[in-house]
Enzyme design. Sequence first.
Site, PDB file in Angstrom:
ATOM      1  N   LYS A  42       0.701  -1.037   0.071  1.00 30.01           N
ATOM      2  CA  LYS A  42      -0.022  -0.146  -0.177  1.00 30.01           C
ATOM      3  C   LYS A  42       0.724   1.191   0.016  1.00 30.01           C
ATOM      4  O   LYS A  42       0.342   2.246  -0.157  1.00 30.01           O
ATOM      5  CB  LYS A  42      -0.715   0.050   1.470  1.00 30.01           C
ATOM      6  CG  LYS A  42      -1.622  -1.212   1.358  1.00 30.01           C
ATOM      7  CD  LYS A  42      -2.301  -1.104   2.880  1.00 30.01           C
ATOM      8  CE  LYS A  42      -2.908  -2.561   2.946  1.00 30.01           C
ATOM      9  NZ  LYS A  42      -2.871  -2.934   4.382  1.00 30.01           N
ATOM     10  N   GLY A  43       2.104   1.153   0.143  1.00 34.01           N
ATOM     11  CA  GLY A  43       3.093   2.083   0.331  1.00 34.01           C
ATOM     12  C   GLY A  43       3.155   3.369  -0.444  1.00 34.01           C
ATOM     13  O   GLY A  43       3.223   4.517  -0.440  1.00 34.01           O
ATOM     14  N   ASP A  99       7.205   3.104  -2.953  1.00 31.15           N
ATOM     15  CA  ASP A  99       7.441   4.088  -1.925  1.00 31.15           C
ATOM     16  C   ASP A  99       8.774   4.582  -1.643  1.00 31.15           C
ATOM     17  O   ASP A  99       9.329   5.481  -1.425  1.00 31.15           O
ATOM     18  CB  ASP A  99       6.453   3.984  -0.565  1.00 31.15           C
ATOM     19  CG  ASP A  99       6.866   2.609   0.152  1.00 31.15           C
ATOM     20  OD1 ASP A  99       7.649   1.865  -0.406  1.00 31.15           O
ATOM     21  OD2 ASP A  99       6.451   2.521   1.329  1.00 31.15           O
ATOM     22  N   ASP A 102      14.823   0.623  -0.241  1.00 31.63           N
ATOM     23  CA  ASP A 102      15.649   0.255   1.224  1.00 31.63           C
ATOM     24  C   ASP A 102      16.929  -0.676   0.731  1.00 31.63           C
ATOM     25  O   ASP A 102      17.791  -0.414   0.329  1.00 31.63           O
ATOM     26  CB  ASP A 102      14.779  -0.056   2.135  1.00 31.63           C
ATOM     27  CG  ASP A 102      15.266  -0.502   3.735  1.00 31.63           C
ATOM     28  OD1 ASP A 102      16.598   0.076   3.702  1.00 31.63           O
ATOM     29  OD2 ASP A 102      14.740  -0.997   4.343  1.00 31.63           O
ATOM     30  N   LYS A 130      17.142   5.289   0.412  1.00 35.64           N
ATOM     31  CA  LYS A 130      17.680   5.447   1.372  1.00 35.64           C
ATOM     32  C   LYS A 130      19.299   5.197   1.057  1.00 35.64           C
ATOM     33  O   LYS A 130      19.614   4.444  -0.002  1.00 35.64           O
ATOM     34  CB  LYS A 130      17.619   4.239   2.281  1.00 35.64           C
ATOM     35  CG  LYS A 130      16.131   4.372   3.108  1.00 35.64           C
ATOM     36  CD  LYS A 130      16.141   3.512   4.307  1.00 35.64           C
ATOM     37  CE  LYS A 130      14.883   3.635   5.057  1.00 35.64           C
ATOM     38  NZ  LYS A 130      14.740   2.763   6.063  1.00 35.64           N
ATOM     39  N   PHE A 151      14.257   5.379   9.670  1.00 35.99           N
ATOM     40  CA  PHE A 151      12.746   4.624   9.465  1.00 35.99           C
ATOM     41  C   PHE A 151      12.056   5.825   9.392  1.00 35.99           C
ATOM     42  O   PHE A 151      11.929   6.706  10.324  1.00 35.99           O
ATOM     43  CB  PHE A 151      12.293   3.490  10.579  1.00 35.99           C
ATOM     44  CG  PHE A 151      11.158   2.816  10.342  1.00 35.99           C
ATOM     45  CD1 PHE A 151      11.092   1.809   9.408  1.00 35.99           C
ATOM     46  CD2 PHE A 151       9.932   3.435  10.771  1.00 35.99           C
ATOM     47  CE1 PHE A 151       9.808   1.483   9.016  1.00 35.99           C
ATOM     48  CE2 PHE A 151       8.861   2.972  10.433  1.00 35.99           C
ATOM     49  CZ  PHE A 151       8.719   1.872   9.527  1.00 35.99           C
ATOM     50  N   VAL A 152      11.251   5.936   8.224  1.00 35.71           N
ATOM     51  CA  VAL A 152      10.169   7.131   8.079  1.00 35.71           C
ATOM     52  C   VAL A 152       9.097   6.705   7.887  1.00 35.71           C
ATOM     53  O   VAL A 152       8.417   5.498   7.377  1.00 35.71           O
ATOM     54  CB  VAL A 152      10.788   8.174   6.779  1.00 35.71           C
ATOM     55  CG1 VAL A 152      12.221   8.786   7.147  1.00 35.71           C
ATOM     56  CG2 VAL A 152      10.780   7.195   5.623  1.00 35.71           C
ATOM     57  N   ASP A 158       4.065   3.383   6.341  1.00 31.73           N
ATOM     58  CA  ASP A 158       3.247   3.182   7.707  1.00 31.73           C
ATOM     59  C   ASP A 158       4.254   2.680   8.571  1.00 31.73           C
ATOM     60  O   ASP A 158       5.527   2.371   8.277  1.00 31.73           O
ATOM     61  CB  ASP A 158       2.351   2.014   7.464  1.00 31.73           C
ATOM     62  CG  ASP A 158       2.942   0.886   7.028  1.00 31.73           C
ATOM     63  OD1 ASP A 158       3.902   0.725   6.288  1.00 31.73           O
ATOM     64  OD2 ASP A 158       2.899  -0.154   8.054  1.00 31.73           O
ATOM     65  N   ARG A 164      -0.053   6.397   7.119  1.00 35.65           N
ATOM     66  CA  ARG A 164       0.161   6.771   5.671  1.00 35.65           C
ATOM     67  C   ARG A 164      -0.407   7.851   5.161  1.00 35.65           C
ATOM     68  O   ARG A 164      -0.023   8.363   4.332  1.00 35.65           O
ATOM     69  CB  ARG A 164      -0.461   5.491   5.092  1.00 35.65           C
ATOM     70  CG  ARG A 164      -0.034   3.994   5.317  1.00 35.65           C
ATOM     71  CD  ARG A 164      -0.474   3.078   4.364  1.00 35.65           C
ATOM     72  NE  ARG A 164      -0.621   1.811   4.772  1.00 35.65           N
ATOM     73  CZ  ARG A 164       0.690   0.966   4.429  1.00 35.65           C
ATOM     74  NH1 ARG A 164       1.658   1.511   3.818  1.00 35.65           N
ATOM     75  NH2 ARG A 164       0.799  -0.115   4.843  1.00 35.65           N
TER      76      ARG A 164
HETATM   77  P1  5GP Z   1      13.274  -3.140   0.351  1.00 38.51           P
HETATM   78  O1  5GP Z   1      12.528  -4.355  -0.362  1.00 38.51           O
HETATM   79  O2  5GP Z   1      13.956  -2.127  -0.683  1.00 38.51           O
HETATM   80  O3  5GP Z   1      13.919  -3.459   1.666  1.00 38.51           O
HETATM   81  O4  5GP Z   1      12.184  -2.339   0.964  1.00 38.51           O
HETATM   82  C1  5GP Z   1      11.089  -1.841   0.465  1.00 38.51           C
HETATM   83  C2  5GP Z   1      10.029  -1.742   1.437  1.00 38.51           C
HETATM   84  O5  5GP Z   1      10.086  -1.763   2.759  1.00 38.51           O
HETATM   85  C3  5GP Z   1       9.083  -0.647   1.087  1.00 38.51           C
HETATM   86  O6  5GP Z   1       8.248  -0.660   0.231  1.00 38.51           O
HETATM   87  C4  5GP Z   1       8.346  -0.070   2.299  1.00 38.51           C
HETATM   88  O7  5GP Z   1       7.080  -1.010   2.232  1.00 38.51           O
HETATM   89  C5  5GP Z   1       9.524  -0.787   3.382  1.00 38.51           C
HETATM   90  N1  5GP Z   1      10.588   0.275   4.033  1.00 38.51           N
HETATM   91  C6  5GP Z   1      11.636   0.388   3.872  1.00 38.51           C
HETATM   92  N2  5GP Z   1      12.121   1.306   4.341  1.00 38.51           N
HETATM   93  C7  5GP Z   1      11.138   1.893   5.095  1.00 38.51           C
HETATM   94  C8  5GP Z   1      11.007   2.907   5.986  1.00 38.51           C
HETATM   95  O8  5GP Z   1      11.846   3.827   6.252  1.00 38.51           O
HETATM   96  N3  5GP Z   1       9.738   3.281   6.499  1.00 38.51           N
HETATM   97  C9  5GP Z   1       8.705   2.470   6.074  1.00 38.51           C
HETATM   98  N4  5GP Z   1       7.616   2.966   6.780  1.00 38.51           N
HETATM   99  N5  5GP Z   1       8.659   1.446   5.180  1.00 38.51           N
HETATM  100  C10 5GP Z   1      10.157   1.101   4.769  1.00 38.51           C
HETATM  101 MG    MG Z   2       5.358  -1.138   3.942  1.00 40.36          MG
END
Ligand code: 5GP
Ligand code: MG
Length: 178
Positions: A42-43, A99, A102, A130, A151-152, A158, A164
């Site tokens: 949902k991000g 969104d 990471d 990030k 973490f944001v 969320d 959100r």
């Molecule tokens: P990745 O697969 O790149 O590690 O992470 C992607 C997903 O992790 C994003 O779509 C998000 O849902 C979640 N995520 C990563 N960092 C953050 C953060 O700082 N805050 C929040 N709320 N979600 C994050």
């Molecule tokens: Mg998420």
Amino acid sequence: MRNDIERVLIDEAVIEKRLDGMAKDIERDFPGGTLVVIILLKGALVFAADLLRRVPRPLIIECLNVASYHGGTESSGKVDFLDRHFPEVKDHHVLLLDDILDTGRTLHAVRQRLIEEGAVAVHTAVLLAKDKPRAEEVEADYVGFEIADEFVVGYGLDYQGKYRNLPFVGVLKLSATS
Ligand code: 5GP
Ligand code: MG
């Protein structure tokens, strides 16, 4: 809700101005014709709604449910596809929206799947990226803002399902996570 925020990182006006620029870049880069946009739920919902209304071309908008975080503040390392049906992307140019970038696992896994499903090309756009090493080799083609590794929440992002709908991106108070 606002009381749980330690500090605002990116305010609404700054986000809106940046989205104008991202939409222009997208409009400039893609060949004419219909573009399939995949929104990662949902991000990316809030980001997508605000970005896509700035892109004046035919779009087919699809959503995908994937899980990688499972509600906490640490990445679980595994990406699950939760939908029963996968959007039709064969022979289409695809723009994938998330969104935040990471570890890169989500974008990497979804991008891979879209290519397997026959997409001609997959481009990726994220509101936030990030500044940290990725677990998977993937970068976004369009990045709204680079942020530090913290973490944001807000603007679609969320913490345990909440925050959100905050109109800005911010950092939670420690007390809100306990
Ligand atoms: P990745 O697969 O790149 O590690 O992470 C992607 C997903 O992790 C994003 O779509 C998000 O849902 C979640 N995520 C990563 N960092 C953050 C953060 O700082 N805050 C929040 N709320 N979600 C994050
Ligand atoms: Mg998420």
